[in-house]
Design a protein around this motif. Structure first.
Motif, PDB file in Angstrom:
ATOM      1  N   GLY A  78      -1.150   5.203  -9.860  1.00  0.00           N
ATOM      2  CA  GLY A  78      -0.760   3.822 -10.074  1.00  0.00           C
ATOM      3  C   GLY A  78      -0.860   2.916  -8.853  1.00  0.00           C
ATOM      4  O   GLY A  78      -0.622   1.721  -8.957  1.00  0.00           O
ATOM      5  N   ALA A  79      -1.205   3.473  -7.695  1.00  0.00           N
ATOM      6  CA  ALA A  79      -1.304   2.674  -6.467  1.00  0.00           C
ATOM      7  C   ALA A  79      -2.770   2.422  -6.124  1.00  0.00           C
ATOM      8  O   ALA A  79      -3.607   3.326  -6.210  1.00  0.00           O
ATOM      9  N   ILE A  80      -3.071   1.196  -5.723  1.00  0.00           N
ATOM     10  CA  ILE A  80      -4.425   0.858  -5.284  1.00  0.00           C
ATOM     11  C   ILE A  80      -4.616   1.419  -3.879  1.00  0.00           C
ATOM     12  O   ILE A  80      -3.881   1.065  -2.954  1.00  0.00           O
ATOM     13  N   VAL A  81      -5.596   2.311  -3.734  1.00  0.00           N
ATOM     14  CA  VAL A  81      -5.853   2.964  -2.445  1.00  0.00           C
ATOM     15  C   VAL A  81      -7.186   2.527  -1.839  1.00  0.00           C
ATOM     16  O   VAL A  81      -7.537   2.940  -0.737  1.00  0.00           O
ATOM     17  N   GLY A  82      -7.930   1.701  -2.567  1.00  0.00           N
ATOM     18  CA  GLY A  82      -9.191   1.187  -2.059  1.00  0.00           C
ATOM     19  C   GLY A  82      -9.704   0.112  -2.988  1.00  0.00           C
ATOM     20  O   GLY A  82      -9.271   0.002  -4.131  1.00  0.00           O
ATOM     21  N   PHE A  83     -10.621  -0.708  -2.450  1.00  0.00           N
ATOM     22  CA  PHE A  83     -11.288  -1.685  -3.300  1.00  0.00           C
ATOM     23  C   PHE A  83     -12.662  -2.002  -2.732  1.00  0.00           C
ATOM     24  O   PHE A  83     -12.929  -1.820  -1.545  1.00  0.00           O
TER      25      PHE A  83
ATOM     26  N   TYR B 197     -12.775  -1.637   1.454  1.00  0.00           N
ATOM     27  CA  TYR B 197     -11.635  -1.262   2.297  1.00  0.00           C
ATOM     28  C   TYR B 197     -10.827  -0.177   1.619  1.00  0.00           C
ATOM     29  O   TYR B 197     -10.684  -0.171   0.392  1.00  0.00           O
ATOM     30  N   LEU B 198     -10.287   0.719   2.434  1.00  0.00           N
ATOM     31  CA  LEU B 198      -9.439   1.800   1.942  1.00  0.00           C
ATOM     32  C   LEU B 198      -8.093   1.747   2.636  1.00  0.00           C
ATOM     33  O   LEU B 198      -7.994   1.325   3.794  1.00  0.00           O
ATOM     34  N   ASP B 199      -7.072   2.224   1.933  1.00  0.00           N
ATOM     35  CA  ASP B 199      -5.803   2.451   2.581  1.00  0.00           C
ATOM     36  C   ASP B 199      -6.056   3.478   3.686  1.00  0.00           C
ATOM     37  O   ASP B 199      -6.749   4.473   3.461  1.00  0.00           O
ATOM     38  N   PRO B 200      -5.525   3.260   4.884  1.00  0.00           N
ATOM     39  CA  PRO B 200      -5.800   4.192   5.981  1.00  0.00           C
ATOM     40  C   PRO B 200      -5.513   5.653   5.651  1.00  0.00           C
ATOM     41  O   PRO B 200      -6.231   6.545   6.110  1.00  0.00           O
ATOM     42  N   SER B 201      -4.512   5.919   4.835  1.00  0.00           N
ATOM     43  CA  SER B 201      -4.176   7.310   4.501  1.00  0.00           C
ATOM     44  C   SER B 201      -5.179   7.942   3.546  1.00  0.00           C
ATOM     45  O   SER B 201      -5.113   9.145   3.288  1.00  0.00           O
ATOM     46  N   TYR B 202      -6.129   7.163   3.024  1.00  0.00           N
ATOM     47  CA  TYR B 202      -7.127   7.699   2.099  1.00  0.00           C
ATOM     48  C   TYR B 202      -8.531   7.748   2.694  1.00  0.00           C
ATOM     49  O   TYR B 202      -9.483   8.075   1.998  1.00  0.00           O
TER      50      TYR B 202
ATOM     51  N   LEU C 113      -5.236  -6.298   4.460  1.00  0.00           N
ATOM     52  CA  LEU C 113      -4.557  -6.580   5.716  1.00  0.00           C
ATOM     53  C   LEU C 113      -4.167  -5.296   6.448  1.00  0.00           C
ATOM     54  O   LEU C 113      -4.347  -5.183   7.664  1.00  0.00           O
ATOM     55  N   ARG C 114      -3.652  -4.331   5.715  1.00  0.00           N
ATOM     56  CA  ARG C 114      -3.240  -3.049   6.304  1.00  0.00           C
ATOM     57  C   ARG C 114      -4.445  -2.300   6.864  1.00  0.00           C
ATOM     58  O   ARG C 114      -4.431  -1.807   7.997  1.00  0.00           O
ATOM     59  N   SER C 115      -5.505  -2.242   6.078  1.00  0.00           N
ATOM     60  CA  SER C 115      -6.703  -1.520   6.492  1.00  0.00           C
ATOM     61  C   SER C 115      -7.365  -2.197   7.693  1.00  0.00           C
ATOM     62  O   SER C 115      -7.802  -1.536   8.634  1.00  0.00           O
TER      63      SER C 115
END
Length: 150
Positions: free
Chosen positions: A63-68, A80-85, A23-25
């Motif tokens: 420990g944080a999921i930054v992409g999948f 999808y990736l976390d925008p900061s990554y 959702l964030r990405s």
């Protein structure tokens, strides 16, 4: 510099975290594409459809999921990736995993307006196979089929 990145199979208990990342990405990267499902539907889809029915991998830092990435046979269903990554090599490592699992070829759809994704896939050897008006996707937004290795 990014701390140690780990890529591993996703666990069903991570469905909500994966949904939140999606959702964030999506909000960050595709603000002009209509959303076909509300947040609760996305969470349910992750838990009941995506994780049980695809091979989903998570990229984890501290420990944080930054992409999948979700694979279904030769299809990259989601990446999808976390925008900061973005731009830090996480997407490349996920894509390299997909290429190792399916060395004879991969396919994926993305939206035509998603220039960032299109440049990324083309940089990694994917070629445009088909452009559509979006009539076949839930968002009814023009999309593009990419293929690699065929």
């Amino acid at each position: 510099m990014m701390n140690q990145l780990q890529i591993r199979p996703a666990e069903i208990v991570e469905a909500d975290a994966i949904a939140e990342l999606y959702l964030r990405s999506r909000a960050w990267g595709l603000p002009t594409i209509p959303v076909a499902h509300d947040d609760a539907d996305v969470r349910r889809w992750c838990r009941e459809q995506l994780l049980p029915k695809t091979d989903t991998f998570v990229a984890v830092v501290d420990g944080a999921i930054v992409g999948f990435m979700s694979l279904d046979n030769h299809w990259i269903e989601q990446l999808y990736l976390d925008p900061s990554y973005t731009g830090k090599g996480v997407g490349t490592q996920l894509l390299d995993l997909a290429k190792l699992r399916f060395p004879t070829g991969l396919k994926l759809w993305t939206f035509q307006v998603n220039e960032r994704a299109r440049k990324f896939y083309e940089k990694h050897g994917f070629v445009v196979s088909e452009m559509t008006d979006g009539a076949r996707n839930e968002e009814h937004a023009p999309d593009v089929l990419y293929k690699w290795g065929y």
